[in-house]
Design a protein around this motif. Structure first.
Motif, PDB file in Angstrom:
ATOM      1  N   TRP A 191      37.528  40.997  34.591  1.00 21.93           N
ATOM      2  CA  TRP A 191      37.469  40.685  36.021  1.00 21.93           C
ATOM      3  C   TRP A 191      38.648  39.815  36.450  1.00 21.93           C
ATOM      4  O   TRP A 191      39.188  39.974  37.554  1.00 21.93           O
ATOM      5  CB  TRP A 191      36.142  39.997  36.353  1.00 21.93           C
ATOM      6  N   PHE A 192      39.069  38.924  35.585  1.00 23.47           N
ATOM      7  CA  PHE A 192      40.258  38.120  35.882  1.00 23.47           C
ATOM      8  C   PHE A 192      41.475  39.028  36.052  1.00 23.47           C
ATOM      9  O   PHE A 192      42.260  38.877  37.000  1.00 23.47           O
ATOM     10  CB  PHE A 192      40.487  37.112  34.747  1.00 23.47           C
ATOM     11  N   GLY A 193      41.659  39.975  35.122  1.00 20.55           N
ATOM     12  CA  GLY A 193      42.777  40.906  35.214  1.00 20.55           C
ATOM     13  C   GLY A 193      42.714  41.760  36.466  1.00 20.55           C
ATOM     14  O   GLY A 193      43.742  42.037  37.098  1.00 20.55           O
ATOM     15  N   ALA A 194      41.512  42.184  36.845  1.00 21.27           N
ATOM     16  CA  ALA A 194      41.373  42.970  38.071  1.00 21.27           C
ATOM     17  C   ALA A 194      41.783  42.155  39.291  1.00 21.27           C
ATOM     18  O   ALA A 194      42.439  42.670  40.210  1.00 21.27           O
ATOM     19  CB  ALA A 194      39.929  43.451  38.212  1.00 21.27           C
ATOM     20  N   GLY A 195      41.436  40.859  39.302  1.00 27.99           N
ATOM     21  CA  GLY A 195      41.847  40.004  40.414  1.00 27.99           C
ATOM     22  C   GLY A 195      43.349  39.819  40.464  1.00 27.99           C
ATOM     23  O   GLY A 195      43.952  39.827  41.551  1.00 27.99           O
ATOM     24  N   TYR A 196      43.974  39.676  39.301  1.00 21.50           N
ATOM     25  CA  TYR A 196      45.430  39.530  39.231  1.00 21.50           C
ATOM     26  C   TYR A 196      46.118  40.780  39.789  1.00 21.50           C
ATOM     27  O   TYR A 196      47.029  40.699  40.621  1.00 21.50           O
ATOM     28  CB  TYR A 196      45.833  39.296  37.781  1.00 21.50           C
ATOM     29  N   LEU A 197      45.680  41.943  39.336  1.00 23.48           N
ATOM     30  CA  LEU A 197      46.307  43.185  39.775  1.00 23.48           C
ATOM     31  C   LEU A 197      46.035  43.467  41.248  1.00 23.48           C
ATOM     32  O   LEU A 197      46.909  43.974  41.963  1.00 23.48           O
ATOM     33  CB  LEU A 197      45.810  44.349  38.915  1.00 23.48           C
ATOM     34  N   ALA A 251      40.931  46.063  32.466  1.00 21.65           N
ATOM     35  CA  ALA A 251      40.373  46.000  31.110  1.00 21.65           C
ATOM     36  C   ALA A 251      41.391  45.499  30.095  1.00 21.65           C
ATOM     37  O   ALA A 251      41.018  45.022  29.009  1.00 21.65           O
ATOM     38  CB  ALA A 251      39.853  47.379  30.702  1.00 21.65           C
ATOM     39  N   LEU A 252      42.678  45.583  30.430  1.00 20.14           N
ATOM     40  CA  LEU A 252      43.709  45.132  29.493  1.00 20.14           C
ATOM     41  C   LEU A 252      43.680  43.623  29.278  1.00 20.14           C
ATOM     42  O   LEU A 252      44.297  43.123  28.337  1.00 20.14           O
ATOM     43  CB  LEU A 252      45.088  45.554  30.011  1.00 20.14           C
ATOM     44  N   TRP A 253      42.981  42.894  30.136  1.00 18.28           N
ATOM     45  CA  TRP A 253      42.857  41.442  29.966  1.00 18.28           C
ATOM     46  C   TRP A 253      41.600  41.054  29.181  1.00 18.28           C
ATOM     47  O   TRP A 253      41.359  39.880  28.974  1.00 18.28           O
ATOM     48  CB  TRP A 253      42.854  40.754  31.329  1.00 18.28           C
ATOM     49  N   ALA A 254      40.819  42.031  28.756  1.00 16.31           N
ATOM     50  CA  ALA A 254      39.613  41.714  27.983  1.00 16.31           C
ATOM     51  C   ALA A 254      39.974  40.984  26.691  1.00 16.31           C
ATOM     52  O   ALA A 254      39.251  40.083  26.244  1.00 16.31           O
ATOM     53  CB  ALA A 254      38.827  42.989  27.685  1.00 16.31           C
ATOM     54  N   GLY A 255      41.095  41.349  26.079  1.00 20.82           N
ATOM     55  CA  GLY A 255      41.515  40.682  24.852  1.00 20.82           C
ATOM     56  C   GLY A 255      41.839  39.216  25.078  1.00 20.82           C
ATOM     57  O   GLY A 255      41.611  38.379  24.190  1.00 20.82           O
ATOM     58  N   GLY A 279      48.706  43.416  26.807  1.00 22.77           N
ATOM     59  CA  GLY A 279      48.192  44.085  27.994  1.00 22.77           C
ATOM     60  C   GLY A 279      49.274  44.317  29.036  1.00 22.77           C
ATOM     61  O   GLY A 279      49.330  45.381  29.673  1.00 22.77           O
ATOM     62  N   GLU A 280      50.146  43.332  29.219  1.00 29.08           N
ATOM     63  CA  GLU A 280      51.221  43.448  30.195  1.00 29.08           C
ATOM     64  C   GLU A 280      52.203  44.546  29.792  1.00 29.08           C
ATOM     65  O   GLU A 280      52.708  45.295  30.644  1.00 29.08           O
ATOM     66  CB  GLU A 280      51.938  42.105  30.294  1.00 29.08           C
ATOM     67  N   TRP A 281      52.463  44.654  28.512  1.00 31.84           N
ATOM     68  CA  TRP A 281      53.392  45.670  28.012  1.00 31.84           C
ATOM     69  C   TRP A 281      52.799  47.067  28.156  1.00 31.84           C
ATOM     70  O   TRP A 281      53.486  48.016  28.562  1.00 31.84           O
ATOM     71  CB  TRP A 281      53.714  45.354  26.554  1.00 31.84           C
ATOM     72  N   ILE A 282      51.514  47.202  27.853  1.00 31.47           N
ATOM     73  CA  ILE A 282      50.866  48.517  27.962  1.00 31.47           C
ATOM     74  C   ILE A 282      50.855  48.996  29.412  1.00 31.47           C
ATOM     75  O   ILE A 282      51.185  50.148  29.708  1.00 31.47           O
ATOM     76  CB  ILE A 282      49.433  48.456  27.404  1.00 31.47           C
ATOM     77  N   ARG A 283      50.496  48.119  30.339  1.00 33.75           N
ATOM     78  CA  ARG A 283      50.422  48.565  31.736  1.00 33.75           C
ATOM     79  C   ARG A 283      51.813  48.812  32.317  1.00 33.75           C
ATOM     80  O   ARG A 283      51.940  49.446  33.369  1.00 33.75           O
ATOM     81  CB  ARG A 283      49.683  47.541  32.586  1.00 33.75           C
ATOM     82  N   SER A 284      52.859  48.339  31.636  1.00 35.81           N
ATOM     83  CA  SER A 284      54.213  48.573  32.104  1.00 35.81           C
ATOM     84  C   SER A 284      54.731  49.966  31.758  1.00 35.81           C
ATOM     85  O   SER A 284      55.816  50.347  32.202  1.00 35.81           O
ATOM     86  CB  SER A 284      55.162  47.520  31.506  1.00 35.81           C
ATOM     87  N   TRP A 291      55.053  46.139  37.431  1.00 34.43           N
ATOM     88  CA  TRP A 291      55.160  45.364  38.662  1.00 34.43           C
ATOM     89  C   TRP A 291      54.429  44.044  38.452  1.00 34.43           C
ATOM     90  O   TRP A 291      53.343  44.013  37.880  1.00 34.43           O
ATOM     91  CB  TRP A 291      54.548  46.117  39.839  1.00 34.43           C
ATOM     92  N   ALA A 292      55.001  42.951  38.943  1.00 34.32           N
ATOM     93  CA  ALA A 292      54.410  41.622  38.826  1.00 34.32           C
ATOM     94  C   ALA A 292      54.161  41.239  37.369  1.00 34.32           C
ATOM     95  O   ALA A 292      53.138  40.650  37.037  1.00 34.32           O
ATOM     96  CB  ALA A 292      53.112  41.515  39.625  1.00 34.32           C
ATOM     97  N   VAL A 293      55.106  41.588  36.494  1.00 29.99           N
ATOM     98  CA  VAL A 293      55.082  41.028  35.141  1.00 29.99           C
ATOM     99  C   VAL A 293      55.219  39.516  35.290  1.00 29.99           C
ATOM    100  O   VAL A 293      56.078  39.026  36.017  1.00 29.99           O
ATOM    101  CB  VAL A 293      56.222  41.624  34.298  1.00 29.99           C
ATOM    102  N   PHE A 294      54.367  38.769  34.619  1.00 26.79           N
ATOM    103  CA  PHE A 294      54.202  37.344  34.911  1.00 26.79           C
ATOM    104  C   PHE A 294      55.523  36.581  34.827  1.00 26.79           C
ATOM    105  O   PHE A 294      55.811  35.691  35.632  1.00 26.79           O
ATOM    106  CB  PHE A 294      53.167  36.758  33.952  1.00 26.79           C
ATOM    107  N   GLY A 295      56.359  36.921  33.860  1.00 27.33           N
ATOM    108  CA  GLY A 295      57.622  36.214  33.700  1.00 27.33           C
ATOM    109  C   GLY A 295      58.572  36.369  34.870  1.00 27.33           C
ATOM    110  O   GLY A 295      59.453  35.528  35.076  1.00 27.33           O
ATOM    111  N   ALA A 296      58.409  37.431  35.668  1.00 31.47           N
ATOM    112  CA  ALA A 296      59.300  37.646  36.817  1.00 31.47           C
ATOM    113  C   ALA A 296      59.124  36.583  37.885  1.00 31.47           C
ATOM    114  O   ALA A 296      59.973  36.455  38.773  1.00 31.47           O
ATOM    115  CB  ALA A 296      59.054  39.032  37.410  1.00 31.47           C
ATOM    116  N   SER A 297      58.054  35.811  37.817  1.00 29.10           N
ATOM    117  CA  SER A 297      57.826  34.764  38.809  1.00 29.10           C
ATOM    118  C   SER A 297      58.881  33.660  38.738  1.00 29.10           C
ATOM    119  O   SER A 297      59.048  32.889  39.688  1.00 29.10           O
ATOM    120  CB  SER A 297      56.432  34.147  38.616  1.00 29.10           C
ATOM    121  N   GLN A 298      59.626  33.578  37.641  1.00 28.80           N
ATOM    122  CA  GLN A 298      60.597  32.488  37.453  1.00 28.80           C
ATOM    123  C   GLN A 298      62.019  32.904  37.816  1.00 28.80           C
ATOM    124  O   GLN A 298      62.986  32.287  37.353  1.00 28.80           O
ATOM    125  CB  GLN A 298      60.536  32.010  35.998  1.00 28.80           C
TER     126      GLN A 298
END
Length: 528
Positions: free
Chosen positions: A62-68, A92-96, A128-133, A141-148
């Motif tokens: 659910w956290f991952g769904a909110g992020y996306l 679901a990729l954030w379940a891990g 998870g970020e790599w798989i969805r990429s 899109w919105a890979v977390f590191g791009a925020s910097q």
């Protein structure tokens, strides 16, 4: 009680969605990039406080769904309510991440588990970020590191390990803060503080240890931005007017945005001759972008390099905008086109990244990598061009769909990706947008020029080019960071499964009835 904090399930899920949306504030246009260093903490704490491993994995989902959902709002015009289906599946990729938080950060937090958490939790996030990429899932899109993107000192990590290393550092910093908050013993709190300090300092240290490559020469690029012009004839005319007279500005290359030419130049010979004459008058080649229509109606996006003697090079867009230019898994999801603005047919992709050779006004050659629109989100494409000798990376784009209100945020996010690609490859990057945002970055990702959606005209930017042989560590070693994270996550999962299996197989000694033990003790009591 219904799980953590006593909230019923619907309230828990709503809170997790909000916790997932919080770190997205670090991206443009809110641009609160500092939030990325602690914005995951609420979500990680909620996953840690779950009642079981299964509940923690669901919390991560659910956290991952909110992020996306917060990161992919720009797909609402194309998908409508179907966006909920997309984020629900990919979340679901954030379940891990949830499972790792519960396994390693629930009390008591020991030194061994704390150190493991600093490696495993970021690794699970990165996997998870790599798989969805992957392009088949829509792309990065919105890979977390791009925020910097605004901080060259942090972007130095991208030169070492790509945007993936920045993501790892951000998640590790958030994990360290969680340890600092939840640990009861002072040594463990010191471990959390030390972990946060190390990852925060990693970027500046990398910046100091990886100096920019020596400058081999300079070039002047003219970026033409005519604005929103829906009529294709008027659009190409506007770009021609803006491009006229650039000889006096000593432009070495004139770049137009995506779809700047709404005609097939192989068929519209008259227009091609106009552009040839414009190139001759300006003394510089034109890099335009056309919408090409095949005889069978198939559409493709093509970058075209034009000189005074005709077409000197082409590149066909390879990575397409999900749902806007193609529907992933169209056989299963093609019905989305009937309820939204999703692509009625897939655009035909090219065969991959390749370079173009520009002849500068003074006769010197310049090797450039040309990519189109959404391809700026893919680190591997810029790396391929760099490996083939590109000294400059150019992106052509058109984001005219998102020009009003809060949808303008996608324009800023898109342009900001150029900073990541510049730092990763050690090459200057120019993004030429038909309607904004156009931008230019130096080889370390520092902003040189920016033209927003309200601006019309020509942006001249002077770029210092490194030698074609210059390479960053990320150029040389590629995606070793996500591969390493995959190994760490797999090893952690295997260790957890083996430990659980060992606990299940351990024989349990039956308890003897208290009465029998009492009788046995009585036999050994000496008589008076």
């Amino acid at each position: 009680m219904h799980g953590w904090l006593g909230f019923p399930r619907p309230v828990r899920y709503a809170i997790l969605l909000l916790a997932g949306a919080l770190p997205v504030l670090a991206f443009p246009a809110p641009n609160l990039e500092f939030v990325a260093w602690f914005g995951l903490v609420p979500g990680l704490l909620l996953m840690r406080a779950s009642a079981s491993l299964r509940q923690a994995a669901v919390a991560g989902w659910w956290f991952g769904a909110g992020y996306l959902l917060a990161a992919l709002y720009w797909l609402i015009p194309d998908l409508g309510p179907a966006l909920l289906l997309v984020v629900g599946v990919l979340g679901a990729l954030w379940a891990g991440v949830g499972a790792a938080c519960w396994a390693l950060l629930r009390p008591p937090v020991t030194a061994r588990r704390g150190l493991a958490a600093l490696l495993v939790v970021p690794s699970c996030w990165l996997v998870g970020e790599w798989i969805r990429s992957w392009q088949g899932f829509g792309g990065p899109w919105a890979v977390f590191g791009a925020s910097q993107w605004q901080h060259p000192a942090v972007l130095a990590l991208a030169a070492v390990g790509g945007v993936w290393l920045i993501s790892f550092a951000l998640v590790a910093a958030n994990t360290a803060i969680v340890i600092l908050i939840v640990a009861r013993r002072i040594p463990m709190r010191l471990l959390g503080a030390a972990g946060a300090a190390v990852v925060i300092a990693a970027g500046p240290v990398a910046f100091a240890l990886t100096p920019a490559a020596p400058v081999s020469r300079t070039v002047t690029i003219a970026v033409v931005q005519p604005g929103v012009v829906h009529n294709p004839r008027l659009r190409v005319d506007a770009s021609q007017r803006l491009s006229a007279g650039l000889r006096r500005d000593h432009a070495d290359l004139i770049v137009w945005g995506e779809s700047s030419v709404g005609f097939d130049l192989d068929k519209d010979v008259s227009l091609l001759r106009q552009l040839e004459r414009l190139s001759a008058a300006d003394g510089a080649q034109l890099l335009v972008n056309q919408d090409s229509i095949a005889p069978d109606g198939a559409k493709s996006k093509v970058a075209v390099l034009i000189g005074s003697n005709g077409i000197d090079g082409r590149y066909v867009k390879t990575r397409l905008v999900p749902f806007g230019e193609y529907i992933p898994f169209r056989q299963q999801l093609g019905w989305l086109a009937t309820i939204s603005k999703a692509a009625p047919q897939n655009v035909i992709p090219g065969t991959g990244a390749h370079i173009m050779r520009v002849t500068l006004p003074d006769g010197r050659p310049l090797t450039i990598g040309v990519l189109i629109c959404f391809e700026s989100a893919f680190p591997d494409m810029a790396r391929v061009d760099t490996d083939h000798g590109a000294q400059l990376i150019i992106y052509q784009t058109s984001d005219s769909t998102w020009q009003a209100g809060w949808e303008e945020w996608v324009l800023a996010q898109h342009a900001a990706l150029g900073a990541l690609r510049a730092a990763e490859t050690g090459r200057p990057v120019v993004q030429a947008a038909l309607t904004g945002d156009s931008a230019a970055f130096d080889p370390r990702g520092r902003l040189l020029a920016w033209a927003g959606p309200g601006e019309r005209g020509v942006t001249l930017v002077r770029l210092q080019l490194p030698a074609a042989s210059a390479r960053t560590p990320y150029d040389r070693f590629g995606d070793y960071v996500p591969w390493t994270a995959t190994g760490i996550a797999a090893l952690a999962g295997a260790t957890a499964l083996l430990g659980a299996g060992g606990r299940r197989r351990r024989p349990v000694r039956p308890h003897r009835p208290a009465r029998i033990l009492l009788e046995r003790n009585r036999r050994h009591v000496p008589s008076a």
